[in-house]
Design a protein around this motif. Structure first.
Motif, short mmCIF file in Angstrom:
data_model
loop_
_atom_site.label_atom_id
_atom_site.label_comp_id
_atom_site.label_asym_id
_atom_site.label_seq_id
_atom_site.Cartn_x
_atom_site.Cartn_y
_atom_site.Cartn_z
N GLU A 199 8.68 0.54 -9.94
CA GLU A 199 9.25 -0.78 -10.26
C GLU A 199 10.17 -1.29 -9.15
O GLU A 199 10.38 -2.48 -9.01
N TYR A 232 9.60 -1.57 -6.16
CA TYR A 232 8.87 -2.37 -5.18
C TYR A 232 8.59 -3.79 -5.67
O TYR A 232 8.20 -4.63 -4.91
N LEU A 233 8.79 -3.99 -6.96
CA LEU A 233 8.57 -5.33 -7.50
C LEU A 233 9.69 -6.25 -7.06
O LEU A 233 10.75 -5.77 -6.63
N GLU A 259 11.50 -16.50 -6.79
CA GLU A 259 10.75 -15.36 -6.24
C GLU A 259 9.52 -15.85 -5.44
O GLU A 259 9.12 -15.23 -4.46
N ALA A 292 8.73 -15.15 -1.50
CA ALA A 292 7.40 -14.66 -1.07
C ALA A 292 6.82 -15.59 -0.01
O ALA A 292 6.24 -15.14 0.99
N GLY A 301 -1.31 -5.92 -2.99
CA GLY A 301 -0.21 -5.15 -2.43
C GLY A 301 1.11 -5.79 -2.79
O GLY A 301 1.35 -6.94 -2.46
N ARG A 302 1.95 -5.01 -3.47
CA ARG A 302 3.24 -5.57 -3.90
C ARG A 302 4.13 -5.90 -2.71
O ARG A 302 4.90 -6.84 -2.75
N LEU A 303 4.03 -5.09 -1.68
CA LEU A 303 4.84 -5.35 -0.49
C LEU A 303 4.09 -6.17 0.55
O LEU A 303 4.64 -7.07 1.15
N HIS A 350 1.27 -8.09 0.23
CA HIS A 350 0.66 -9.37 -0.18
C HIS A 350 -0.56 -9.70 0.68
O HIS A 350 -0.70 -10.81 1.18
N ASP A 410 -2.98 -2.14 -7.96
CA ASP A 410 -1.54 -2.35 -8.04
C ASP A 410 -0.85 -1.29 -7.16
O ASP A 410 -0.43 -0.25 -7.64
N ASP A 450 1.57 -0.64 -3.32
CA ASP A 450 2.58 -1.32 -2.52
C ASP A 450 2.00 -1.93 -1.25
O ASP A 450 2.47 -2.93 -0.76
N ASN A 451 0.93 -1.32 -0.73
CA ASN A 451 0.40 -1.80 0.54
C ASN A 451 -1.12 -1.63 0.61
O ASN A 451 -1.66 -0.68 0.06
#
Lengths: 385, 367
Positions: free
Chosen positions: A21, A23-24, A129, A133, A207-209, A211, A239, A241-242
């Motif tokens: 979470e 990383y969100l 947010e 982004a 990727g959460r980080l 994108h 889902d 991070d990268n």
């Protein structure tokens, strides 16, 4: 014991989720944009810890003292584009013009959109947010004092190399162009080869980080919508991070990822992509070589019986594979006699009139009646009469 | 109903073909031993009877929206009765599978792995079959296509070579020289053995396609297998003569061993071995699938994996009991004649009652 293992497992999963979470977008980022320009700018500056690359400029919109401010991250945004498309327009702007145009009654954002950026690619958002982004994606965000929305202007700096020849897939007769790192260029390279509105694109940010911008392409009317939906769902489920590359996406979406048989074809050539739309294919050369050792071992232990057992296990595995919902052994099992023309032995191109029915149920014919076997015109002899 | 996977028309047909062939491959010459050179008539009549029975069963299943016989019985008579029938099903299928494996083990032991204990290749074969059956009806159906292609191409290639090189039509004459009762006996034997297909159709109907009509696929599958069971023993008699064709063990191996065209085309018995193997894997996989479905009906559909493991272990245990080829051969014939046939008649009757009960309910609903 069983309950204990279940609990242990559940706790681990929960812990992992909690870790993830982080990383969100943090909770403080998830908020609405304030009507106060100062509050918004201060919030973003604080969030970026007074990052020296974060640039801010302020402009006077009208004689009444209404202010607008733009934010961008230097290095990610193209400063030339920012200056030319945004800063210059505000600097050369005469606040009295609005009055003359009779636009003073409109809200400020609408006014700015219409009078400053009628042709610039932009979008409106009310969420902080999304603004953050967008900034990290190289866009410029514009806030207006008194407005609870921001404009996101496309100013992303794109450093791309020119289209080059493929290094891994050498081509003797065909086109030599290879994909680049820029997704837009790549999409257009395919579009240029298939200039039809049926060529559809669907974008995903994975990727959460990171994108990472990802595009799924298909031809409407040929590709089975059921399978497109399945691919989309699988991509949406990613889902992480990268995203490191296309191989990661394929690994995250394919069935039986531990299987040595390829379920997709990776290529750096746009003409291979175009061919793949109508002639789906994968390369099974390397796994087959590897499987030979397994069969040699089986035959060494149990002779012919071992070979038969090994063959059955391989067949079972291949038949069980269902990448993106399409049986791997199609058109052999399930059987589609019409598609056999491109299976074990490839029939001449003029003979291959149909597409695999399982993949394109509605639009089955890939050739017109005129493109049959090549032959001289009827009624003419060798003298041409 | 939502989770039930459907297979295609062709897949149904080929599964029926393999299921029937898997049973008859060891005892097809027995009809010749009983009815002589005209044993083929027994197979034809038996096939027609089985087709009629299967069509009836499949039509009953179609009427109940593609439910299996066990579900139909549960709907009409309650869970207890359906569980009792399931237990009968399980016991019978375990015995049939075990005897089938013993017969195949005899072939493997005689021709390929002479010094290896019989249980080793059979254990491995059972593991492979359990993997196939456990993967679900779709995988089983896809495998059936590959197995059918191998069987048809392989066996026919060898058979044509045998017929071309050594066939003598005079060995097929005279026809119909035995008493009428022998044809009835031969027909009874083949019919009893073929009825395993009925057991598959009764369970597999829930997975069969409803359009085009599944009974056509079942009938076609039976006709293809009967074509084999008619032509193969007939060619055996035409090549080897009646006495040798009906009294020799593993007659197909002997026959194909005799093929020699020049120096290069010989040792064709390997083709027969491949065919026997493929048919054995297909047959046992289908049986394990039926066993899985029947046991899952009792213990719950979510325990499919447990069901396949349990039934595979039980089949292996019973195989060890009937490990001798001769013992298994006699037991297979007795099982077919005295257990399979009465059970199929019982199932047909119960299906007819279910149909009547269903119709009455429909009528009550309308009035």
């Amino acid at each position: 014991m069983k309950i204990f293992i279940k609990k242990l497992f559940r706790r681990n999963t929960e812990n992992n989720l909690k870790k993830f979470e982080g990383y969100l977008p943090s909770k403080e980022q998830v908020r609405l944009i304030s009507t106060s320009l100062k509050e918004n700018i201060d919030f973003i500056k604080k969030l970026f810890s007074e990052d020296r690359w974060l640039k801010y400029s302020e402009f006077k919109l009208s004689d009444n003292g209404e202010l607008a401010g733009i934010l961008y991250v230097e290095g990610l945004a193209d400063v030339g584009v920012v200056n030319h498309n945004i800063v210059n327009r505000f600097s050369n702007h005469d606040p009295a013009i609005n009055k003359a145009k009779g636009l003073q009654n409109k809200n400020q954002l609408q006014l700015i959109k219409e009078s400053f950026f009628p042709t610039v690619e932009l979008k409106e958002t009310g969420r902080m947010e999304q603004v953050i982004a967008a900034l990290l994606d190289g866009n410029t965000c514009l806030f207006v004092d008194g407005e609870d929305k921001a404009l996101v202007l496309s100013t992303r700096m794109i450093e791309k190399r020119s289209i080059d020849t493929s290094e891994t897939e050498a081509s003797i007769y065909g086109n030599k162009e290879a994909f680049t790192e820029d997704i837009k260029t790549n999409c257009m390279m395919v579009r240029r080869r298939l200039p039809t509105p049926d060529l559809q694109f669907k974008s995903f940010h994975l990727g959460r980080l990171s994108h990472t911008n990802t595009v799924l392409m298909w031809i409407e009317g040929i590709a089975n919508p059921k399978y497109i939906q399945e691919v989309c769902e699988r991509i949406r489920r990613i889902d992480v991070d990268n995203i490191f590359g296309v191989s990661m996406i394929s690994e995250m979406t394919e069935d039986a990822p531990l299987s040595i048989w390829p379920k997709y074809k990776m290529t750096e050539k746009p003409d291979a992509v175009v061919a793949g739309f109508t002639f789906p294919q994968t390369l099974i050369y390397w796994p087959t070589r590897l499987i030979n050792y397994f069969l040699i071992a089986m035959s060494g232990i149990l002779g012919l019986y071992g070979v038969l057992l090994g063959f059955t296990v391989i067949m079972w595995h291949l038949v069980s594979l269902r990448p993106f919902g399409i049986p791997y052994f199609y058109p052999m099992a399930p059987m589609d006699v019409n598609s056999f023309k491109d299976t074990l032995i490839r029939a001449p191109q003029w003979k291959q009139t149909k597409r695999p029915e399982l993949i394109s149920r509605k639009n089955v014919y890939r050739k017109g009646t005129g493109s049959g076997k090549p032959k001289p015109p009827d009624g003419k002899d060798e003298s041409g009469k | 109903m939502k989770n039930i996977r459907k297979i295609s028309y062709n897949q149904t047909m080929l599964m029926v073909f393999l299921g029937t062939a898997g049973n008859l491959v060891y005892i097809h010459t027995e009809a010749g031993a009983i009815a002589g050179r005209s044993g083929w008539i027994c197979t034809i009549v038996a096939t027609l009877v089985v087709i009629m029975l299967c069509i009836f069963m499949v039509r009953v299943g179609s009427r109940f929206q593609g439910k299996s016989i066990l579900t139909i019985i549960e709907d009409s008579f309650g869970r207890v009765v359906s569980c009792i029938v399931s237990i009968f099903y399980i016991v019978l299928m375990i015995l049939l599978s075990a005897t089938n494996l013993s017969l195949f083990a005899g072939v493997v032991n005689a021709y390929i792995l002479i010094l290896t204990p019989k249980w080793v290749p059979i254990f491995l074969l059972l593991v492979v079959c359990a993997l196939i059956a456990g993967s679900g009806i779709e995988v089983l159906a896809r495998m059936s296509i590959i197995f059918s292609l191998i069987t048809i191409v392989n066996y026919n290639a060898a058979n044509i070579l045998a017929v071309v090189t050594t066939f003598d039509y005079k060995l097929l004459l005279p026809q119909f020289e035995r008493p009428f009762i022998t044809y009835i006996q031969g027909m009874y034997l083949i019919l009893s053995s073929m009825l395993e297909t009925f057991l598959f159709a009764a369970i597999g109907i829930e997975n069969m396609p409803m359009n085009p009509r599944p009974y056509k696929a079942v009938a076609k599958g039976l006709l293809i297998s009967s074509f084999f069971v008619v032509t193969v023993p007939t060619s055996f008699i035409g090549i080897l003569g009646l006495t040798e064709a009906t009294r020799t063990g593993y007659v197909a191996f002997n026959m194909f061993h005799g093929i020699q065209i020049g120096r290069f085309i010989q040792g064709m018995e390997v083709f027969v071995m491949i065919t026997y193997y493929v048919i054995a894997v297909a047959k046992i996989s289908i049986n394990l699938f039926i066993l899985k479905t029947a046991l899952s009906h009792i213990i719950g559909k979510s325990h499919g994996r447990l069901a396949i493991v349990c039934t595979t272990v039980l089949v292996f245990v019973f195989f060890l009991k009937y490990i001798s080829f001769n013992k298994a051969y006699l037991f297979a014939i007795q099982l077919a004649e005295y257990v399979t046939l009465p059970f199929v008649i019982f199932l047909s009757l119960i299906a007819a009652i279910c149909l009547a009960v269903g119709k009455r309910k429909e009528l009550k609903g309308k009035t």
